[in-house]
Design a protein around this motif. Structure first.
Motif, mmCIF file in Angstrom:
data_model
loop_
_atom_site.group_PDB
_atom_site.id
_atom_site.type_symbol
_atom_site.label_atom_id
_atom_site.label_comp_id
_atom_site.label_asym_id
_atom_site.label_seq_id
_atom_site.Cartn_x
_atom_site.Cartn_y
_atom_site.Cartn_z
ATOM 1 N N ASP A 335 -21.023 21.778 -4.993
ATOM 2 C CA ASP A 335 -20.156 20.639 -5.262
ATOM 3 C C ASP A 335 -19.495 20.772 -6.636
ATOM 4 O O ASP A 335 -20.030 21.413 -7.547
ATOM 5 N N LEU A 336 -18.324 20.150 -6.765
ATOM 6 C CA LEU A 336 -17.568 20.222 -8.007
ATOM 7 C C LEU A 336 -16.679 18.984 -8.111
ATOM 8 O O LEU A 336 -16.272 18.416 -7.088
ATOM 9 N N GLN A 337 -16.398 18.551 -9.334
ATOM 10 C CA GLN A 337 -15.411 17.505 -9.562
ATOM 11 C C GLN A 337 -14.341 18.022 -10.509
ATOM 12 O O GLN A 337 -14.647 18.551 -11.582
ATOM 13 N N ILE A 338 -13.092 17.898 -10.094
ATOM 14 C CA ILE A 338 -11.962 18.302 -10.919
ATOM 15 C C ILE A 338 -11.075 17.084 -11.119
ATOM 16 O O ILE A 338 -10.523 16.538 -10.154
ATOM 17 N N THR A 344 -16.172 20.083 -2.267
ATOM 18 C CA THR A 344 -17.366 20.777 -1.782
ATOM 19 C C THR A 344 -16.959 22.126 -1.218
ATOM 20 O O THR A 344 -16.131 22.200 -0.301
ATOM 21 N N ALA A 345 -17.522 23.203 -1.763
ATOM 22 C CA ALA A 345 -17.275 24.553 -1.255
ATOM 23 C C ALA A 345 -18.434 24.937 -0.334
ATOM 24 O O ALA A 345 -19.600 24.800 -0.702
ATOM 25 N N THR A 346 -18.103 25.404 0.853
ATOM 26 C CA THR A 346 -19.109 25.833 1.821
ATOM 27 C C THR A 346 -18.839 27.287 2.207
ATOM 28 O O THR A 346 -17.759 27.596 2.725
ATOM 29 N N GLY A 383 -8.963 35.465 -7.320
ATOM 30 C CA GLY A 383 -9.987 35.274 -8.347
ATOM 31 C C GLY A 383 -11.382 35.105 -7.807
ATOM 32 O O GLY A 383 -12.350 34.996 -8.578
ATOM 33 N N VAL A 384 -11.537 35.098 -6.468
ATOM 34 C CA VAL A 384 -12.866 34.986 -5.866
ATOM 35 C C VAL A 384 -13.508 36.366 -5.869
ATOM 36 O O VAL A 384 -12.998 37.305 -5.256
ATOM 37 N N ILE A 440 -16.737 31.724 -7.193
ATOM 38 C CA ILE A 440 -15.546 30.970 -6.820
ATOM 39 C C ILE A 440 -15.018 30.252 -8.055
ATOM 40 O O ILE A 440 -15.769 29.540 -8.728
ATOM 41 N N PRO A 441 -13.738 30.412 -8.385
ATOM 42 C CA PRO A 441 -13.187 29.730 -9.557
ATOM 43 C C PRO A 441 -13.516 28.236 -9.551
ATOM 44 O O PRO A 441 -13.326 27.545 -8.553
ATOM 45 N N GLY A 442 -14.029 27.758 -10.670
ATOM 46 C CA GLY A 442 -14.382 26.351 -10.797
ATOM 47 C C GLY A 442 -15.781 26.032 -10.328
ATOM 48 O O GLY A 442 -16.515 25.273 -10.964
#
Length: 454
Positions: A335-338, A344-346, A383-384, A440-442
């Motif tokens: 999970d990430l907040q921008i 959510t990256a899966t 960038g991955v 993964i970026p971020g």
């Protein structure tokens, strides 16, 4: 290009007669191509195909006579019944791969494989109209139109580049994806929209049988040199090496139950040609037999049960599942907040073919705000990175002609509930590497992602 007629040969057997438009038949360039393609098409073995029986070129008239295949096309079955699944879907994938193997061995490229060019006959799927699109080039050159069906065209075909057998393999992936999900992997829309997605976006294969999905993804590789051949598709599907098209055809026929018809059929008085509704030459849509939706649903449902007896045994070890079970479900999430936007990256899959590894993951948007993907990834997913923790080796997405073999970011805002599918392909990853970290970026590094054989 012309009109399709239902006719009978001297023995009273039904045939399909495809009569080309006279203004085309009068042109020397078209006539040259017609002779060449007709001779090539005659060499195609009749395994899971509707073979060319005869061809004529007289004055300003050109025609092709093919075996008449009585049965609905794949698109009408899916529209009436919904997506295929289980043994029936497996048999379709094998049958179409068998047809392509026979077509390519004769030195022919179909160029317009699509659901309406796949008829579901009583003995199994039959691919029709191979080589017809080559004849259509004469019309294309005059009108500036694109020959082919956008949703089933390969990236190189969409760019106007040389079309090889690899384009048919790409179309096979689109067809199987459509049959298994009920939608084209690259969606609908205007021709430019669809062709852009074909060239730059990852296919939408949500809901496709997980056993078939890695093979379909390989067939849909943007780089034609990285796709399997039709023979390799067939071998992988049946879990053997160098499967003969004769054997594959027999396997499909023994397992198949036709969707059937409502009891109507071709003209049976044997008197000759019967005029059909106008249509293009790229299909036997003119046949007089029709299929009622109720009957179609009942028989297709029965086909799944009957076909399971044979195909479930034959297809037990395709897709590399015989030796090692693939993980089920997501491999990892993060999970990430921008700027207050929850993401959510899966990680959905990491598959290998030799030293090439493909990563597939998705980013889902939550919250009330909209998200612009390029803010995180830039123009592409270049960038991955993959990280081999024991050695510290880092792998960036491969490239061809300066372009990243990865997803290009859509130039649009994504709202809450939207999911962005992302794909990236990596080369020269040692076969000894069984797990990787996905950076993964971020989101940062997601460690311990297992790699499965593709």
């Amino acid at each position: 290009m012309g009109i399709v007629y239902l006719a009978h040969d001297a023995a009273g057997r039904p045939v399909a007669v495809k009569v080309m438009r006279p203004e085309l038949a009068a042109q020397e360039e078209f006539r040259r191509r017609f002779r060449k393609e007709a001779e090539a098409a005659k060499r195609v073995a009749r395994f899971c195909t509707a073979p060319l029986l005869d061809a004529g070129l007289e004055d300003d008239q050109a025609y092709l006579v093919t075996e008449y295949v009585e049965g609905p096309d794949l698109s009408s079955v899916v529209e009436a019944q919904g997506p295929m699944s289980g043994s029936n879907l497996d048999a379709l994938a094998v049958g179409v791969a068998t047809a392509l193997t026979a077509i390519h061995r004769a030195g022919v490229v179909h160029r317009d494989l699509k659901p309406s060019n796949i008829l579901l006959a009583p003995v199994g799927p039959r691919v029709i109209d191979f080589g017809i699109a080559q004849l259509a080039d004469t019309l294309a050159e005059q009108t500036g139109t694109v020959i082919g069906t956008p949703s089933y065209m390969s990236p190189e075909q969409a760019r106007g580049e040389l079309v090889t057998a690899a384009a048919d393999v790409f179309a096979w992936g689109c067809v199987v994806g459509y049959a298994g999900t009920g939608r084209s992997p690259f969606g609908r829309g205007t021709t430019p929209e669809v062709l852009f997605r074909v060239a730059h976006h990852v296919p939408d294969l949500r809901g496709l049988d997980e056993r078939l999905r890695p093979l379909v993804e390989g067939a849909l590789d943007k780089d034609p040199e990285r796709r399997p051949t039709a023979q390799e598709l067939l071998d992988r599907l049946l879990g053997r090496e160098e499967v003969a098209v004769e054997a594959a055809t027999r396997i499909v026929s023994e397992a198949w139950t036709s969707p059937g018809s409502d009891g109507t059929g071709p003209d049976s008085d044997g008197t000759g040609t019967v005029s059909a509704p106008a249509g293009d030459v790229a299909g036997q849509t003119s046949r007089t037999a029709t299929v009622s939706r109720r009957r179609l649903q009942a028989v297709v449902a029965g086909a799944v049960a009957v076909a399971a007896v044979v195909v479930a045994v034959i297809v037990f070890r395709p897709f590399g599942l015989g030796e090692k079970e693939k993980p089920s479900g997501p491999l990892a999430t993060r999970d990430l907040q921008i700027s207050g936007i929850p993401l959510t990256a899966t990680v959905d899959a990491a598959t290998r073919q030799g030293t090439s590894v493909s990563i597939r993951f998705s980013v889902k948007v939550s919250g009330a705000k909209q998200w612009w993907p390029s803010d995180l990834f830039g123009d592409t997913a270049s960038g991955v990175s993959l990280i081999d923790s024991p050695s510290g080796s880092k792998f960036s997405p491969a490239s061809k002609d300066g372009d990243c073999l990865c997803t290009s970011m859509p130039k649009q805002w994504l709202k809450s509930g939207d999911t962005l599918p992302v794909y990236a392909s990596y080369s020269d990853v040692p076969e000894s590497v069984e797990t990787v970290g996905v950076d993964i970026p971020g989101f940062g590094l997601i460690p311990g992602v297992p790699i499965s054989e593709g």
